[in-house]
Write a protein that holds these residues in place. Structure first.
Motif, short mmCIF file in Angstrom:
data_model
loop_
_atom_site.label_atom_id
_atom_site.label_comp_id
_atom_site.label_asym_id
_atom_site.label_seq_id
_atom_site.Cartn_x
_atom_site.Cartn_y
_atom_site.Cartn_z
N LYS A 293 -21.81 71.92 76.91
CA LYS A 293 -21.32 70.55 76.76
C LYS A 293 -20.00 70.47 76.00
O LYS A 293 -19.06 69.81 76.42
CB LYS A 293 -22.37 69.71 76.03
N VAL A 294 -19.95 71.13 74.84
CA VAL A 294 -18.81 70.94 73.95
C VAL A 294 -17.58 71.70 74.44
O VAL A 294 -16.47 71.16 74.47
CB VAL A 294 -19.17 71.36 72.51
N GLU A 295 -17.74 72.95 74.85
CA GLU A 295 -16.58 73.77 75.21
C GLU A 295 -16.26 73.70 76.71
O GLU A 295 -15.13 73.44 77.09
CB GLU A 295 -16.82 75.22 74.79
N ALA A 296 -17.27 73.94 77.54
CA ALA A 296 -17.00 74.03 78.98
C ALA A 296 -17.07 72.67 79.67
O ALA A 296 -16.60 72.53 80.80
CB ALA A 296 -17.99 74.99 79.64
N GLY A 297 -17.67 71.69 79.03
CA GLY A 297 -17.74 70.36 79.62
C GLY A 297 -18.75 70.24 80.75
O GLY A 297 -18.60 69.37 81.62
N ILE A 298 -19.77 71.10 80.79
CA ILE A 298 -20.80 70.99 81.81
C ILE A 298 -22.12 70.64 81.14
O ILE A 298 -22.33 70.89 79.96
CB ILE A 298 -20.96 72.30 82.62
N PRO A 303 -26.76 74.01 86.93
CA PRO A 303 -27.19 75.35 87.35
C PRO A 303 -26.19 76.45 87.03
O PRO A 303 -26.54 77.64 87.08
CB PRO A 303 -27.38 75.20 88.87
N HIS A 304 -24.95 76.08 86.69
CA HIS A 304 -23.96 77.09 86.32
C HIS A 304 -24.07 77.51 84.86
O HIS A 304 -23.38 78.43 84.42
CB HIS A 304 -22.54 76.55 86.57
N ASN A 305 -24.92 76.84 84.09
CA ASN A 305 -25.09 77.16 82.68
C ASN A 305 -26.05 78.35 82.56
O ASN A 305 -27.22 78.24 82.94
CB ASN A 305 -25.65 75.95 81.92
N PRO A 306 -25.61 79.48 82.02
CA PRO A 306 -26.49 80.67 81.98
C PRO A 306 -27.78 80.47 81.19
O PRO A 306 -28.77 81.16 81.44
CB PRO A 306 -25.60 81.73 81.31
N ALA A 307 -27.79 79.52 80.24
CA ALA A 307 -28.97 79.33 79.39
C ALA A 307 -29.92 78.28 79.92
O ALA A 307 -30.91 77.96 79.25
CB ALA A 307 -28.54 78.96 77.97
N LYS A 641 -20.58 82.79 76.78
CA LYS A 641 -19.12 82.91 76.88
C LYS A 641 -18.73 84.14 77.68
O LYS A 641 -17.77 84.11 78.48
CB LYS A 641 -18.51 82.98 75.47
N ARG A 642 -19.46 85.23 77.49
CA ARG A 642 -19.15 86.45 78.24
C ARG A 642 -19.29 86.22 79.74
O ARG A 642 -18.45 86.66 80.54
CB ARG A 642 -20.09 87.58 77.80
N GLN A 643 -20.36 85.51 80.12
CA GLN A 643 -20.57 85.26 81.54
C GLN A 643 -19.50 84.32 82.11
O GLN A 643 -19.04 84.50 83.25
CB GLN A 643 -21.97 84.69 81.78
N PHE A 644 -19.10 83.32 81.33
CA PHE A 644 -18.03 82.43 81.81
C PHE A 644 -16.71 83.17 81.97
O PHE A 644 -15.95 82.94 82.93
CB PHE A 644 -17.85 81.25 80.83
N ASP A 645 -16.43 84.09 81.03
CA ASP A 645 -15.19 84.87 81.12
C ASP A 645 -15.24 85.84 82.30
O ASP A 645 -14.24 86.06 82.99
CB ASP A 645 -14.95 85.64 79.82
N ASN A 649 -15.78 81.27 88.23
CA ASN A 649 -16.31 80.35 89.25
C ASN A 649 -17.46 79.50 88.71
O ASN A 649 -17.78 78.45 89.28
CB ASN A 649 -16.80 81.14 90.47
N LEU A 650 -18.10 79.98 87.65
CA LEU A 650 -19.21 79.22 87.07
C LEU A 650 -18.75 77.89 86.50
O LEU A 650 -19.57 76.97 86.30
CB LEU A 650 -19.89 80.04 85.97
N LEU A 651 -17.46 77.77 86.21
CA LEU A 651 -16.93 76.53 85.64
C LEU A 651 -16.43 75.57 86.71
O LEU A 651 -15.94 74.48 86.39
CB LEU A 651 -15.80 76.85 84.66
N ILE A 652 -16.54 75.96 87.98
CA ILE A 652 -16.10 75.11 89.09
C ILE A 652 -17.29 74.30 89.60
O ILE A 652 -18.30 74.89 90.02
CB ILE A 652 -15.51 75.96 90.24
N PRO A 653 -17.21 72.97 89.57
CA PRO A 653 -18.34 72.16 90.03
C PRO A 653 -18.73 72.48 91.48
O PRO A 653 -17.86 72.71 92.33
CB PRO A 653 -17.82 70.72 89.91
N ASN A 654 -20.04 72.52 91.73
CA ASN A 654 -20.60 72.72 93.07
C ASN A 654 -20.29 74.09 93.67
O ASN A 654 -20.49 74.29 94.87
CB ASN A 654 -20.13 71.63 94.04
#
Length: 793
Positions: A293-298, A303-307, A641-645, A649-654
């Motif tokens: 929520k705070v950093e990536a804005g999702i 479903p793109h959130n690893p946790a 953060k490691r997975q986002f880096d 593509n995990l930060l791209i909606p849909n």
């Protein structure tokens, strides 16, 4: 013999005075007429010296040597609680049939819903299997320790006593773990069906509905509620009957000593389940919030959130399995405490099994009352819009307490003698009824006070929300102040219950008040588990990217669940305090019976020293659990953060790419199991070391300090976290969009709609919620067990 006794009992039900007192247990007298009531008891029947007792002299005989009481009434009197437990299990079977009648995700064309539910169930199952493997070693080791400690005493029946205590401990631990497992399994099945009920079958023109979702979620929670009470009542009743068969009816003190092992085993499992489950769920939740929520804005349920899967698993292992084990422990300990203190009263012992089993009849009657009440939510009060949901759930609490009140009156007048001395007080059936009623309605009061301070329908949470306009710091300040303030009225309520109950029936009255607060446990736990089921249902709907109307329905159900969950936490904290005090009273009663201390003298230096240390323990315990959550959350944040880096593509909606959920599940599992050991050791070793090194006077101070400090810290922690959570939800639902648009015009899109979750006000609320998560779901709830477990040890 048994059949003839049963026929006689049935034939005498309508007799006045109650048949328990008139036929089998007729010795009644006013204990206030004699200061030395023990002498009056001992001299009432001279026939014992001649080894005879006929019907005439029986009416004046208080003793329980077997001459003036029937040879085996215990199975007849033990039947009602065991039958009530059987009713609970039959109702659970009905609930399973009811839940199975609702469609699965695949049956409404949403196979992905079932897949995600299965993944959540698999993660929760894996965690509990690993946790229970660790706890099995602990249970076996401690059972052997108890066996050798009791075996090495000088009692002539040392072997039998040692074996009884050990097996009682193992039974309590096993049933506590079973209650948690049972609830978790049904909850992970109910979440998918709740989502499917809210979605409906669009292909066949069947719309989703709030009422269908409510019915599935509530029925799922009811399975957990009735399983906990049914297992607890069956376990305690059966253990009591077996122990009395071994040691006879005369030595009730020894029977209760062995029965206390049941409560000890139940709370031992509850402690580790609560701590480990709380660390698991909050490590995932905090990680998902901070990075998502705070950093990536999702969103945390994106479903793109690893946790995201670990977060949903945590709701089940913490808020379902942990809560189930916790309240199972409360139920077992309250029952053991009431029966132990009751067994110290010659009047109750003289009145026979009916009077001694009175505490269990309260719980048995509660099962029937809660069963009737459950139909108000599922059949009598259908929900047609969001505003009705919370009212339908809260109606359960009020109706169950209302129906339970006259039932308790009848039970007390039927099962108890007209007057009996216990814990230094002269008690009556009316006084016993009042004690139970204090707990019953006091629990409701604490629950609704908790709701006032944690629901955004009332001013306190709205004030916390408004404080976010100036940043996270003021949000934290307001939230802490709210938590401290919220402890005031509940503590006064508990103080009134303690004073009133003790005045009427000593520590026995306090034990009855604790049972009164837990009398409608099946309903309270049903509503409490309803919340995590709806939370999971909303998460599944978000991960499956279903129509927004589905998420609106699950969010509406979840919002009501947050409020009722806060009410449930209030019940749990209040009952834990009373149970802890009841066990403390049982401890002092036992010491007095063995010629030890009879009162706690706070002017005694060693007692006061113990009081100070006991008051410090909740802070030490909370520090350990909070730090454990922080360490686990830190590892979770680094992994996300490691997975986002590694995969932008995990930060791209849909986008079709999905993260590695299993690694996050493993982080939470490993951290929670490693970190649960130290807090558990602190709680269990503190009273033992205190007693061995400084004696029983120091232990009494330690227990008093732990209870007095623990209840206030538990209330404050839970309500602070709950207020921050609902302040975030209040803002996220758009209640402050107008203000956000004025203060942060950059959050307004081209259509004039405010992007709430991109505002600094919302991010400040998320920060507060993140800080509050371990307070309300880890440290706060676990303090309940600290108050109980130290006392029963």
């Amino acid at each position: 013999m048994q059949i003839s006794l049963l026929i006689a009992a049935v034939a005498a039900v309508a007799a006045e005075p109650p048949w328990y007192q008139k036929t089998w247990y007729p010795y009644l007298f006013d204990c206030s007429d004699s200061a030395d009531w023990r002498d009056q008891y001992d001299s009432a029947c001279s026939a014992h010296s001649a080894n005879e007792c006929d019907v005439e002299t029986r009416s004046a005989c208080p003793q329980t040597c077997g001459l003036c009481t029937p040879s085996s009434p215990k199975m007849v009197i033990a039947t009602p609680p065991i039958m009530a437990a059987a009713v609970a299990f039959l109702f659970i079977a009905y609930l399973y049939v009811r839940i199975d009648a609702f469609p699965t995700g695949a049956e409404v064309g949403l196979a992905r819903v079932d897949e995600l539910s299965l993944k959540i169930k698999s993660g929760a199952r894996q965690f509990l299997e690993t946790e229970y493997a660790y706890l099995a070693v602990f249970v076996v080791g401690l059972a052997l320790t108890l066996f050798f400690l009791f075996y090495l005493t000088e009692d002539e029946n040392a072997y039998t006593i040692a074996l009884s205590v050990s097996l009682s401990f193992v039974t309590g631990a096993t049933l506590s773990a079973s209650a948690g497992w049972w609830g978790m399994m049904v909850a992970t099945d109910g979440n998918a069906k709740t989502t499917a009920a809210c979605a409906g079958d669009r292909a066949n023109g069947v719309p989703g509905s709030l009422n269908a979702g409510l019915n599935v979620a509530f029925s799922t929670g009811a399975v957990m509620g009735f399983a906990v009470v049914g297992l607890g009542l069956a376990g305690v009743s059966t253990a009591y009957v077996v122990l009395c068969s071994i040691y006879g009816d005369d030595d009730q003190a020894l029977v209760m000593q062995c029965l206390a092992g049941f409560g000890f085993g139940a709370s031992s499992i509850a402690l580790f389940a609560r701590v480990a489950g709380g660390i698991y769920t909050k490590a995932a939740d905090v990680g998902a919030d901070l990075v998502g929520k705070v950093e990536a804005g999702i969103d945390e349920d994106d479903p793109h959130n690893p946790a995201v899967i670990a977060d949903n698993v945590g709701d089940n292992v913490g808020d379902v399995a942990g809560m189930g084990s916790d309240l199972f422990g409360s139920f077992g300990e309250a029952s053991c405490a009431a029966m132990l203190v009751g067994a110290s009263s010659p009047g109750l012992v003289a009145a026979g099994w009916a009077a001694l089993m009175f505490p269990l009849t309260i719980s048995g009657a509660g099962i029937v009352v809660c069963l009737v009440t459950s139909f108000f939510a599922t059949n009598f009060c259908p929900v047609t819009r969001e505003a009705h949901i919370e009212g339908a759930l809260k109606l359960q609490l009020f109706v169950s307490a209302l129906l339970m009140t006259p039932v308790v009156w009848w039970l007390s007048s039927s099962f108890l003698p007209t007057s009996f001395a216990v814990s230094g007080a002269c008690a009556t059936p009316t006084g016993a009824f009042a004690c139970v009623a204090f707990g019953l309605w006091g629990g409701c009061a604490i629950g609704f006070i908790t709701e006032y301070y944690t629901s955004f329908s009332y001013r306190p949470v709205v004030e916390v929300s408004e404080s976010c306009r100036t940043g996270a710091a003021t949000n934290i300040i307001y939230g802490l102040a709210l938590g401290y303030k919220s402890a005031i009225v509940p503590v006064f309520v508990v103080a009134f219950i303690v004073f009133g109950a003790h005045s009427l029936a000593g520590f026995y009255g306090i034990s009855l008040a604790a049972l009164g607060m837990l009398a409608t446990l099946a309903t309270c736990l049903s509503i409490d588990v309803y919340g995590p089921v709806c939370d999971n249902a909303g998460g599944i709907a978000e991960m499956c990217e279903l129509h927004p109307s589905v998420r609106e329905k699950t969010d509406a159900l979840d919002a009501a669940g947050n409020t009722t969950a806060a009410i449930g936490k209030g019940f749990a904290i209040g009952s834990a305090c009373l149970v802890g005090l009841a066990l403390f009273g049982a401890f002092v009663t036992r010491l007095s019976a063995e010629g030890g201390i009879t009162t706690v003298d706070l002017l005694d230096p060693i007692t006061f020293a113990g009081l100070l240390v006991g008051a410090m323990l909740p802070y030490w315990f909370s520090a350990m659990t909070m730090k454990s959550v922080g360490m686990a959350a830190n590892a979770m944040v680094i992994e996300i953060k490691r997975q986002f880096d590694a995969n932008p593509n995990l930060l791209i909606p849909n986008h079709p790419d999905r993260p590695d959920y299993d690694t996050c599940i493993k982080i939470s599992t490993d951290a929670s199991l490693q970190e649960m050991i130290a807090p558990g050791a602190l709680v269990m070793l503190s009273p033992v070391l205190c007693g061995v090194c400084f004696g029983t006077r120091c232990v009494t101070g330690l227990l008093a300090g732990g209870i007095a400090s623990g209840i206030q810290m538990a209330i404050s922690s839970s309500n602070t976290g709950g207020a921050w959570d609902n302040a975030k939800k209040y803002i996220s639902k758009g209640a402050m969009d107008e203000l956000i648009g004025q203060l942060e015009p950059e959050t307004v899109d081209g259509t004039g709609k405010v992007q709430t979750k991109k505002s600094q006000i919302f991010k400040a609320a998320v920060t507060g919620d993140t800080v509050g998560d371990p307070l309300k779901d880890t440290s706060g709830p676990a303090l309940n067990i600290l108050m109980k477990l130290m006392a029963i040890i």
